[in-house]
Motif scaffolding. Structure first.
Motif, PDB file in Angstrom:
ATOM      1  N   GLN A 312       0.824  -1.204   0.000  1.00  0.00           N
ATOM      2  CA  GLN A 312       0.000   0.000   0.000  1.00  0.00           C
ATOM      3  C   GLN A 312       0.865   1.263   0.000  1.00  0.00           C
ATOM      4  OE1 GLN A 312      -2.707  -0.801   3.311  1.00  0.00           O
ATOM      5  NE2 GLN A 312      -4.273  -1.360   1.827  1.00  0.00           N
ATOM      6  N   LEU A 313       1.779   1.327  -0.936  1.00  0.00           N
ATOM      7  CA  LEU A 313       2.605   2.521  -1.094  1.00  0.00           C
ATOM      8  C   LEU A 313       1.706   3.657  -1.574  1.00  0.00           C
ATOM      9  CD1 LEU A 313       5.499   3.696  -1.092  1.00  0.00           C
ATOM     10  CD2 LEU A 313       5.671   3.010  -3.478  1.00  0.00           C
ATOM     11  N   PRO A 314       1.593   4.749  -0.823  1.00  0.00           N
ATOM     12  CA  PRO A 314       0.590   5.760  -1.164  1.00  0.00           C
ATOM     13  C   PRO A 314       0.961   6.686  -2.320  1.00  0.00           C
ATOM     14  CG  PRO A 314       1.720   6.350   0.870  1.00  0.00           C
ATOM     15  CD  PRO A 314       2.221   4.988   0.484  1.00  0.00           C
ATOM     16  N   ILE A 315       2.263   6.986  -2.479  1.00  0.00           N
ATOM     17  CA  ILE A 315       2.595   8.006  -3.478  1.00  0.00           C
ATOM     18  C   ILE A 315       3.960   7.775  -4.119  1.00  0.00           C
ATOM     19  CG2 ILE A 315       3.571   9.609  -1.759  1.00  0.00           C
ATOM     20  CD1 ILE A 315       2.071  11.814  -3.528  1.00  0.00           C
ATOM     21  N   VAL A 316       4.001   7.999  -5.419  1.00  0.00           N
ATOM     22  CA  VAL A 316       5.230   7.929  -6.209  1.00  0.00           C
ATOM     23  C   VAL A 316       5.417   9.274  -6.895  1.00  0.00           C
ATOM     24  CG1 VAL A 316       6.280   6.916  -8.280  1.00  0.00           C
ATOM     25  CG2 VAL A 316       5.169   5.431  -6.616  1.00  0.00           C
ATOM     26  N   ILE A 317       6.645   9.797  -6.865  1.00  0.00           N
ATOM     27  CA  ILE A 317       6.934  11.059  -7.548  1.00  0.00           C
ATOM     28  C   ILE A 317       8.067  10.850  -8.552  1.00  0.00           C
ATOM     29  CG2 ILE A 317       7.733  13.448  -7.276  1.00  0.00           C
ATOM     30  CD1 ILE A 317       6.465  13.519  -4.539  1.00  0.00           C
ATOM     31  N   ASN A 318       7.818  11.218  -9.792  1.00  0.00           N
ATOM     32  CA  ASN A 318       8.858  11.205 -10.821  1.00  0.00           C
ATOM     33  C   ASN A 318       9.587  12.547 -10.784  1.00  0.00           C
ATOM     34  OD1 ASN A 318       8.408   8.614 -12.191  1.00  0.00           O
ATOM     35  ND2 ASN A 318       6.440   9.488 -12.759  1.00  0.00           N
ATOM     36  N   TYR A 319      10.712  12.588 -10.081  1.00  0.00           N
ATOM     37  CA  TYR A 319      11.509  13.818 -10.088  1.00  0.00           C
ATOM     38  C   TYR A 319      12.146  13.987 -11.463  1.00  0.00           C
ATOM     39  CZ  TYR A 319      14.742  17.434  -8.537  1.00  0.00           C
ATOM     40  OH  TYR A 319      15.428  18.625  -8.395  1.00  0.00           O
ATOM     41  N   GLU A 320      12.541  12.869 -12.050  1.00  0.00           N
ATOM     42  CA  GLU A 320      13.005  12.831 -13.443  1.00  0.00           C
ATOM     43  C   GLU A 320      12.226  11.751 -14.165  1.00  0.00           C
ATOM     44  OE1 GLU A 320      17.677  14.063 -13.234  1.00  0.00           O
ATOM     45  OE2 GLU A 320      17.158  12.052 -12.552  1.00  0.00           O
ATOM     46  N   LEU A 321      11.849  12.001 -15.393  1.00  0.00           N
ATOM     47  CA  LEU A 321      11.094  11.019 -16.162  1.00  0.00           C
ATOM     48  C   LEU A 321      11.996   9.868 -16.592  1.00  0.00           C
ATOM     49  CD1 LEU A 321       8.944  13.296 -18.508  1.00  0.00           C
ATOM     50  CD2 LEU A 321       8.150  12.005 -16.514  1.00  0.00           C
ATOM     51  N   PRO A 322      11.445   8.669 -16.683  1.00  0.00           N
ATOM     52  CA  PRO A 322      12.231   7.539 -17.204  1.00  0.00           C
ATOM     53  C   PRO A 322      12.372   7.648 -18.724  1.00  0.00           C
ATOM     54  CG  PRO A 322       9.984   6.863 -16.821  1.00  0.00           C
ATOM     55  CD  PRO A 322      10.074   8.278 -16.333  1.00  0.00           C
ATOM     56  N   ARG A 323      13.214   6.796 -19.279  1.00  0.00           N
ATOM     57  CA  ARG A 323      13.463   6.829 -20.732  1.00  0.00           C
ATOM     58  C   ARG A 323      12.244   6.399 -21.551  1.00  0.00           C
ATOM     59  NH1 ARG A 323      18.774   6.877 -22.649  1.00  0.00           N
ATOM     60  NH2 ARG A 323      20.365   6.974 -21.031  1.00  0.00           N
ATOM     61  N   SER A 324      11.509   5.424 -21.055  1.00  0.00           N
ATOM     62  CA  SER A 324      10.439   4.857 -21.869  1.00  0.00           C
ATOM     63  C   SER A 324       9.084   4.926 -21.177  1.00  0.00           C
ATOM     64  CB  SER A 324      10.748   3.386 -22.205  1.00  0.00           C
ATOM     65  OG  SER A 324      10.544   2.581 -21.059  1.00  0.00           O
ATOM     66  N   PRO A 325       8.001   4.969 -21.953  1.00  0.00           N
ATOM     67  CA  PRO A 325       6.650   4.928 -21.384  1.00  0.00           C
ATOM     68  C   PRO A 325       6.410   3.679 -20.542  1.00  0.00           C
ATOM     69  CG  PRO A 325       6.561   5.626 -23.676  1.00  0.00           C
ATOM     70  CD  PRO A 325       7.971   5.191 -23.420  1.00  0.00           C
ATOM     71  N   LYS A 326       7.013   2.567 -20.955  1.00  0.00           N
ATOM     72  CA  LYS A 326       6.856   1.312 -20.218  1.00  0.00           C
ATOM     73  C   LYS A 326       7.437   1.437 -18.809  1.00  0.00           C
ATOM     74  CE  LYS A 326       7.080  -3.585 -21.354  1.00  0.00           C
ATOM     75  NZ  LYS A 326       7.610  -4.571 -22.305  1.00  0.00           N
TER      76      LYS A 326
END
Length: 380
Positions: A312-326
């Motif tokens: 039940q991890l409540p939140i994820v933040i992309n400080y930098e975007l990954p290379r791929s949509p996947k």
């Protein structure tokens, strides 16, 4: 099924038990017996599926066989795309070789650091884990020779190709003996992977570990447009103002993860970084603290994020975007699991906007994007 049924020696089984690995992952169940039998192997399996041990254990068994080996001639060559993965794989070899009757020397070499210490340390190396460019530098310096390689492993071959290592890889292949065992692991398939398989593998055992579908429908997605200089303050503002707890923040680079963590701590936010430059024991301890709620924020690089499995991890933040949509979907899919709701926030700089548009298109979902210019970040 247990590891004891796979044909591994007692010394390896002892090391496996010490690491508290109870039973093999599917890729290990299939790959270990095939590699122990000397067969070539093609494994399509994502990062975090247990594939590293699937080739490390058979490679260590191979090194227990007696062989007259010239100095600076390695027996097992593992090629990887990044420094982080080289360090992680090297640690796997070290921990599983603890009780071997015949001592095995393993070593990781990669760019970005001085080559001279690596050249001096290669004496007596049995297993070499290397990024392609640094490997060729060492070959050109005659610090290592590949003519006695018995097993070649390509780990994350798709990523090596994506990073433009095709020519370097082909040059390495030309330096290897014709008679050898080959194992190719890739998270994805492509024409390049198929071509490499055709020219590299002989009647391979093929293993495909199906990926679990990530359901993102229960995840609330939000993005903020932000200038690079306001990005760090905005992150700290969101964590404090929304009273976020147990936040997983993704970066693409180790240096960014460490710098970000330092600034979070300086601003009174209990945080730690998780990346491949940490020892295995340090990574495990950090992850346990995060799972137990002792850390408010965990800043993770992509490669080190394997094993982060919190129901039940409540939140994820992309400080930098990954290379791929996947990769974006895999990142945000770490929240909103087991029917729980989750939230994913991305911080988008001007140079990220086109790439974020591609991610949304591939994902088939439009993400609400808010402007952040009016947010007062003076105290953050």
């Amino acid at each position: 099924m247990s590891f004891s049924t796979l044909g591994l020696s007692a010394s390896l089984l002892k090391a496996i038990a010490e690491q508290q690995y109870n039973k093999p992952y599917p890729v290990q169940e299939k790959a270990i017996p095939a590699l122990l039998a000397g067969k070539d192997l093609l494994g399509i399996s994502k990062t975090g599926s247990g594939k590293t041990a699937a080739y490390v254990l058979p490679a260590l068994e191979l090194c227990q066989r007696k062989m007259e080996k010239k100095d600076r001639h390695v027996r097992v060559l593992v090629m990887v795309p990044t420094r982080e993965l080289a360090i992680q794989v090297n640690e796997e070899f070290a921990k599983f070789s603890a009780h071997l009757l015949t001592k095995v020397k393993n070593m990781a070499v990669y760019g970005g650091v001085s080559i001279n210490p690596q050249m001096m340390s290669l004496h007596g190396t049995d297993v070499l884990i290397a990024t392609p460019g640094r490997l060729l530098d060492l070959v050109d310096s005659k610090a290592v020779h590949l003519s006695q390689v018995e097993m070649l492993v390509l780990d994350e071959a798709d990523k090596m190709l994506n990073l433009g290592f095709k020519d370097e890889m082909n040059r390495v292949f030309g330096l290897l003996p014709a008679k050898r065992q080959n194992a190719l692991f890739s998270a994805t398939t492509s024409d390049d992977i198929a071509d490499m398989q055709k020219h590299l593998l002989h009647q391979p055992v093929q293993i495909t570990i199906a990926e679990e579908e990530v359901n993102i429908d229960s995840i609330e997605q939000l993005a903020y447009n932000v200038t690079p200089e306001r990005k760090g303050p905005l992150l700290r503002y969101l964590i404090k103002e929304e009273n976020m707890q147990q936040v997983l923040v993704f970066t693409s680079a180790v240096r960014t993860a460490d710098n970000l963590t330092g600034k979070l701590i300086k601003n009174g936010i209990h945080a730690a970084s998780l990346h491949g430059h940490l020892s295995q024991s340090a990574r495990i301890k950090t992850l346990e603290r995060f799972k137990a709620g002792e850390l408010r924020v965990l800043v993770a690089s992509d490669l080190a994020s394997r094993g982060i499995d919190i129901q039940q991890l409540p939140i994820v933040i992309n400080y930098e975007l990954p290379r791929s949509p996947k990769d974006y979907i895999h990142r945000i899919g770490r929240t909103g699991r087991a029917g729980a709701s989750g939230k994913a926030i991305s911080l988008i700089c001007p140079e990220d906007q086109h790439h974020f548009g591609v991610i949304q298109k591939k994902m088939g979902k439009k993400v609400t994007i808010q402007e952040s210019d009016d947010i007062n970040l003076h105290l953050y």
